[in-house]
Design a protein around this motif. Structure first.
Motif, PDB file in Angstrom:
ATOM      1  N   GLY A 117       0.832  -1.189   0.000  1.00  0.00           N
ATOM      2  CA  GLY A 117       0.000   0.000   0.000  1.00  0.00           C
ATOM      3  C   GLY A 117       0.860   1.229   0.000  1.00  0.00           C
ATOM      4  N   ILE A 118       0.222   2.365   0.215  1.00  0.00           N
ATOM      5  CA  ILE A 118       0.956   3.629   0.135  1.00  0.00           C
ATOM      6  C   ILE A 118       2.037   3.705   1.204  1.00  0.00           C
ATOM      7  CG2 ILE A 118      -0.819   4.759   1.521  1.00  0.00           C
ATOM      8  CD1 ILE A 118      -0.109   7.304  -0.052  1.00  0.00           C
ATOM      9  N   SER A 119       1.821   3.031   2.330  1.00  0.00           N
ATOM     10  CA  SER A 119       2.801   3.169   3.396  1.00  0.00           C
ATOM     11  C   SER A 119       3.512   1.861   3.723  1.00  0.00           C
ATOM     12  CB  SER A 119       2.141   3.728   4.651  1.00  0.00           C
ATOM     13  OG  SER A 119       1.090   2.892   5.036  1.00  0.00           O
ATOM     14  N   GLN A 120       3.300   0.831   2.936  1.00  0.00           N
ATOM     15  CA  GLN A 120       4.089  -0.378   3.191  1.00  0.00           C
ATOM     16  C   GLN A 120       4.217  -1.242   1.949  1.00  0.00           C
ATOM     17  OE1 GLN A 120       1.717  -2.251   6.307  1.00  0.00           O
ATOM     18  NE2 GLN A 120       1.502  -4.008   4.958  1.00  0.00           N
ATOM     19  N   SER A 121       5.293  -2.054   1.938  1.00  0.00           N
ATOM     20  CA  SER A 121       5.554  -2.904   0.786  1.00  0.00           C
ATOM     21  C   SER A 121       4.917  -4.267   1.020  1.00  0.00           C
ATOM     22  CB  SER A 121       7.062  -3.073   0.596  1.00  0.00           C
ATOM     23  OG  SER A 121       7.577  -3.916   1.600  1.00  0.00           O
ATOM     24  N   PRO A 122       4.736  -5.029  -0.054  1.00  0.00           N
ATOM     25  CA  PRO A 122       4.271  -6.410   0.146  1.00  0.00           C
ATOM     26  C   PRO A 122       5.316  -7.182   0.945  1.00  0.00           C
ATOM     27  CG  PRO A 122       4.227  -5.794  -2.170  1.00  0.00           C
ATOM     28  CD  PRO A 122       4.958  -4.726  -1.459  1.00  0.00           C
ATOM     29  N   PRO A 123       4.910  -8.203   1.701  1.00  0.00           N
ATOM     30  CA  PRO A 123       5.900  -8.955   2.487  1.00  0.00           C
ATOM     31  C   PRO A 123       6.848  -9.737   1.590  1.00  0.00           C
ATOM     32  CG  PRO A 123       3.728  -9.966   2.607  1.00  0.00           C
ATOM     33  CD  PRO A 123       3.542  -8.658   1.924  1.00  0.00           C
ATOM     34  N   GLN A 124       8.084  -9.886   2.069  1.00  0.00           N
ATOM     35  CA  GLN A 124       9.076 -10.643   1.300  1.00  0.00           C
ATOM     36  C   GLN A 124       8.854 -12.136   1.524  1.00  0.00           C
ATOM     37  OE1 GLN A 124      12.338  -8.882   3.296  1.00  0.00           O
ATOM     38  NE2 GLN A 124      11.611  -6.877   2.669  1.00  0.00           N
ATOM     39  N   LYS A 125       9.198 -12.911   0.475  1.00  0.00           N
ATOM     40  CA  LYS A 125       8.957 -14.363   0.569  1.00  0.00           C
ATOM     41  C   LYS A 125      10.061 -15.049   1.351  1.00  0.00           C
ATOM     42  CE  LYS A 125       6.782 -14.415  -3.953  1.00  0.00           C
ATOM     43  NZ  LYS A 125       7.585 -13.345  -4.582  1.00  0.00           N
ATOM     44  N   TRP A 126      11.311 -14.591   1.168  1.00  0.00           N
ATOM     45  CA  TRP A 126      12.420 -15.281   1.830  1.00  0.00           C
ATOM     46  C   TRP A 126      12.999 -14.403   2.923  1.00  0.00           C
ATOM     47  CZ3 TRP A 126      12.626 -13.900  -3.400  1.00  0.00           C
ATOM     48  CH2 TRP A 126      12.183 -14.894  -4.288  1.00  0.00           C
ATOM     49  N   ALA A 127      13.512 -15.036   3.954  1.00  0.00           N
ATOM     50  CA  ALA A 127      14.237 -14.298   4.989  1.00  0.00           C
ATOM     51  C   ALA A 127      15.710 -14.656   4.871  1.00  0.00           C
ATOM     52  CB  ALA A 127      13.713 -14.681   6.364  1.00  0.00           C
ATOM     53  N   LEU A 128      16.557 -13.805   5.408  1.00  0.00           N
ATOM     54  CA  LEU A 128      17.987 -14.098   5.427  1.00  0.00           C
ATOM     55  C   LEU A 128      18.232 -15.300   6.336  1.00  0.00           C
ATOM     56  CD1 LEU A 128      19.971 -10.779   5.736  1.00  0.00           C
ATOM     57  CD2 LEU A 128      19.917 -12.351   3.840  1.00  0.00           C
ATOM     58  N   PRO A 129      19.186 -16.146   5.974  1.00  0.00           N
ATOM     59  CA  PRO A 129      19.475 -17.292   6.850  1.00  0.00           C
ATOM     60  C   PRO A 129      20.018 -16.834   8.194  1.00  0.00           C
ATOM     61  CG  PRO A 129      21.119 -17.097   5.120  1.00  0.00           C
ATOM     62  CD  PRO A 129      20.034 -16.121   4.790  1.00  0.00           C
ATOM     63  N   ARG A 130      19.681 -17.581   9.225  1.00  0.00           N
ATOM     64  CA  ARG A 130      20.208 -17.322  10.564  1.00  0.00           C
ATOM     65  C   ARG A 130      20.978 -18.547  11.008  1.00  0.00           C
ATOM     66  NH1 ARG A 130      17.718 -13.321  13.410  1.00  0.00           N
ATOM     67  NH2 ARG A 130      16.158 -12.162  12.246  1.00  0.00           N
ATOM     68  N   PHE A 131      21.839 -18.398  11.976  1.00  0.00           N
ATOM     69  CA  PHE A 131      22.597 -19.566  12.421  1.00  0.00           C
ATOM     70  C   PHE A 131      22.842 -19.505  13.926  1.00  0.00           C
ATOM     71  CE2 PHE A 131      26.710 -17.755  13.391  1.00  0.00           C
ATOM     72  CZ  PHE A 131      26.657 -16.541  12.738  1.00  0.00           C
ATOM     73  N   ASP A 132      23.091 -20.695  14.511  1.00  0.00           N
ATOM     74  CA  ASP A 132      23.545 -20.787  15.906  1.00  0.00           C
ATOM     75  C   ASP A 132      24.977 -21.265  15.872  1.00  0.00           C
ATOM     76  OD1 ASP A 132      20.918 -20.295  16.667  1.00  0.00           O
ATOM     77  OD2 ASP A 132      20.429 -22.417  16.481  1.00  0.00           O
TER      78      ASP A 132
END
Lengths: 413, 356
Positions: A147-162
């Motif tokens: 919308g005017i004040s937000q983008s569509p959500p992204q499909k992928w997230a950055l990988p995280r690690f332990d």
């Protein structure tokens, strides 16, 4: 000299740890050093840290950058767009490019045309705020979730690690033990805190966080250990002298501002790609200015900026994750000021005794009387702290001498 | 005279250049610039919209004059935003606690607003005078401190939930404390106050001895100090004056429209808009009024643009680009002007040499 300095630093860290551990056991507020708090604090530290480093690069080359906030806004928008279209890594790249665009505008305005650096920064902030709104109306309106004040959500997230072995990361499919987590659960004096802090710093870490943390030593090395860095700093300290020695001040200021913009853009990107999965208007929420405050707090040095960013990140993190523990924090501050009070009395520094006494009384009083701290007041903490630091330690701060002064090729000052 | 004509010319040229840049921007993003500009002119030049232009210009004039007072002394008051929001809350609340005959009640609220604005600005002034802290940094920090401080006071003390708590604001000001409208519901009397403040600004800063000292300290602080002008006192006065005018920014809303302070009803961002208007108007009262009207004109058309499929934020983008281009062009042209003067002086000196 360095050895005794390191030793003192070690004693200070250990002492602070002992105090906070005592406070934790006394008040039974495990949230003070739980891995959840520390992990959140780390995530919140990253954008402030990057914004502070953006300020550092700009001011070290001699240009004030009030426009960090605006460059971060470019970063959040461009990063979210890139991540939405092509995935998170490309998104981070776009975030950097978006911020660099802001840096380019700022450098053309201030370095090429010599207009007032504060004015240029203010206008960039406005331009960025409404510019991305215009772009959102063009690109995001009508898309699913946008919308005017937000983008569509992204499909992928950055990988995280332990981290394996220490916090239960996987090595080739083998689930290693979560050693620090085990320590944290024991709640032993100091060791439990170390476990919590260590696990917070090594568990569920985004690669973007690692990149952000690497920026600090790399910037330190480039600015203080390379020829390029020396020249860049010299154009912030004394551009006329630098030019007389053949340094191309104008070009270095362009470079400095492009790097500054890129870092601010990356700071924005971590907000819209790592901390959330979409762009939202007002996502930066003044963090560019907190970064600026951090830079002043850190005395225009990477290590100081790191300290300041961690402090502000921790304050924000504890508010978010363990708001019950905030009152325990008053006790911690009271204990620390108590230690300083004794130290100042021994050293017979009258003013420091006074300051420590006031801090001790105020925080002790706050611990006794305050049940909940209104969030509206805690939000202003970084700004209040910065003003206090400026007011009390202004003589000791050492900004680049010629930051803010326009420079024209071949003109003496 | 020649210099001011020069300035006027370069400002107009810069606005045209900025419009061309925005046109290119529109074209690149797939919109027809001529259609957009045509729409702006077509809708903006109706009587109704011209009144709205004046209405929207009112707070901009206050804000820009507050900024300009600082600029005249080489002080950058970025803190107008915090000063006027603080003043709006205090004035709106104090206005409900007194009962006075109509003109005095309005005057009382205006004075409270000015005092509160000046009080908030005085923090930055004191920090600068006693600790030498740059006002750019301190006012930025104070803006954010003001925002949370206001929110805290409002939530804990001044909030009035009597109308069901949907639209939270302070208690409404009695009708004696309201500024009458010039044109019903279209233009408030605060517009006249704005023009009056602009006039006072002109008299005080450009025509009085105090103003001379102020401008002298801004133009050349060392020379001013040598001439016995107390630098610290001038900083204090300039920032207090600036804060006092800033206190009036939200008054068109507080006593002319909503009759209360509310986090969602009191307009924000005027502090920054004021900086742009002051820059565009080159700190001159007449220039500021014209610039405020130009921005008010653009703002008034944004709602209609939206209807014709042109994103309304383009109006704000146009404003930002206008200011950036105007500042750059002014800087370049004043440098060219200075250089011309210097060349002429050098020539004159040379001819003197020859004749001797």
């Amino acid at each position: 000299m360095t050895n005794s300095k390191n030793f003192r630093l070690l004693v200070a860290i250990f002492g602070a740890l002992a105090i906070i551990s005592t406070v934790r056991l006394w008040t039974d507020q495990d949230g003070l050093t739980s891995s959840g708090t520390i992990g959140t604090a780390l995530r919140l530290t990253v954008p402030i840290l990057l914004a502070g480093m953006a300020g550092l690069w700009a001011e070290r080359c001699g240009v004030l950058n009030i426009g960090i906030e605006g460059m971060m806004i470019f970063g959040t928008w461009a990063g979210a767009w890139g991540a939405w279209q092509f995935g998170p890594w490309v998104g981070l790249l776009f975030a950097i490019l978006g911020g660099m665009f802001g840096g380019l505008v700022h450098s053309i305005a201030t370095v090429r045309f010599n207009i007032d650096q504060v004015i240029s920064g203010v206008v960039i902030n406005l331009f960025a705020f409404f510019g991305v709104r215009y772009l959102s109306e063009l690109v995001y309106v009508g898309k699913k979730g946008g919308g005017i004040s937000q983008s569509p959500p992204q499909k992928w997230a950055l990988p995280r690690f332990d981290l394996p072995i220490l916090s239960g990361g996987e090595i080739a499919g083998w689930k290693s033990p979560d050693f620090l987590g085990w320590l944290e659960l024991r709640r032993w004096f100091i060791i439990g805190d170390l476990g919590g802090i260590g696990r917070g710093l090594t568990h569920n870490i985004s690669w973007a966080t690692v990149i952000a943390l690497v920026v600090v030593p790399v910037s330190t090395w480039v600015l203080w250990r390379t020829r390029f860095g020396l020249r860049l700093r010299s154009s912030g300290e004394s551009p006329v002298a630098a030019e007389s020695l053949g340094v191309d001040v104008i070009r270095l200021r362009y470079y400095g501002l492009l790097i500054s913009g890129g870092l601010a853009g990356l700071a924005g990107g971590t907000l819209s790609i790592v901390a959330s999965s979409y762009y939202r208007q007002g996502q930066t929420a003044g963090r560019g200015f907190i970064g600026l405050a951090t830079m002043i707090f850190g005395n225009w040095r990477p290590s100081g900026i790191m300290t300041g960013a961690m402090l502000f990140g921790y304050a924000e993190g504890i508010k978010l994750v363990a708001s019950d523990s905030i009152t325990a924090l008053f006790l911690f501050i009271a204990a620390i000021s108590g230690v300083f009070l004794i130290y100042a009395i021994i050293r017979r520094k009258r003013i420091q005794v006074l300051i420590a006494l006031v801090a001790f009384c105020l925080s002790a009083l706050a611990y006794q009387t305050v049940d909940t701290v209104p969030e509206s007041l805690t939000q202003s903490l970084p700004y209040v702290v910065t003003l206090i630091v400026l007011a009390t330690a202004n003589q000791r701060l050492r900004p680049p001498a010629m930051a803010g002064v326009p420079f024209r090729r071949g003109e003496p000052h | 005279m020649r210099k001011s004509l020069n300035t006027l010319g370069s400002s107009l040229g810069a606005i045209v250049l900025a419009l061309v840049i925005c046109g290119v921007l529109l074209l690149v993003t797939g919109k027809d610039p001529f259609a957009a500009y045509g729409k702006i002119l077509e809708t903006g030049l109706t009587g109704e919209k011209l009144l709205e232009m004046l209405k929207r210009a009112t707070p901009l004039i206050f804000s820009a004059i507050a900024v300009a007072i600082g600029f005249k002394m080489n002080l950058f008051n970025i803190g107008v935003e915090g000063q006027y929001l603080f003043a709006a809350l205090i004035a709106a609340e104090m206005g409900t606690h007194v009962s006075l005959p109509a003109p005095l009640h309005v005057l009382f609220i205006l004075v409270v607003a000015m005092v509160s604005g000046a009080a908030w600005a005085s923090i930055a002034a004191i920090l600068k005078i006693t600790r030498g802290i740059n006002e750019v940094i301190s006012t930025i920090m104070l803006n954010y401190i003001a925002l949370s401080f206001i929110q805290w006071i409002f939530e804990t003390f001044f909030r009035d939930d009597s109308d069901g708590g949907l639209n939270v604001k302070t208690t409404e000001i009695a009708s004696s404390g309201r500024m009458p409208d010039l044109v019903d519901n279209r233009l408030n009397g605060m517009f006249i106050v704005a023009l009056f403040v602009a006039f006072l600004y002109w008299v005080i800063v450009f025509r009085s001895r105090f103003g001379f000292k102020l401008r002298a300290s801004g133009l050349n602080p060392i020379a001013a100090r040598t001439a016995g002008i107390p630098a610290k006192r001038m900083i204090l006065f300039a920032l207090l004056l600036s804060g006092a005018v800033a206190g009036l920014v939200a008054m068109p809303s507080v006593i002319g429209d909503v009759y209360a302070y509310g986090p969602s009803s009191t307009p924000t961002q005027f502090g920054f808009a004021g900086i742009t208007v002051a820059l565009l108007g080159r700190n001159h009262p007449f220039g500021i009024i014209v610039a405020a009207m130009l921005f008010g004109f653009l703002d008034s058309t944004s709602a209609v643009l939206q209807l014709s499929e042109i994103p309304s934020s383009i109006v704000k983008v146009i404003q930002a680009i206008i200011v950036l281009v105007v500042v750059i062009v002014n800087e370049a042209s004043s440098r060219r002007y200075d250089r011309k003067i210097a060349e002429r002086a050098a020539l004159a000196l040379k001819s003197l040499d020859v004749s001797r």
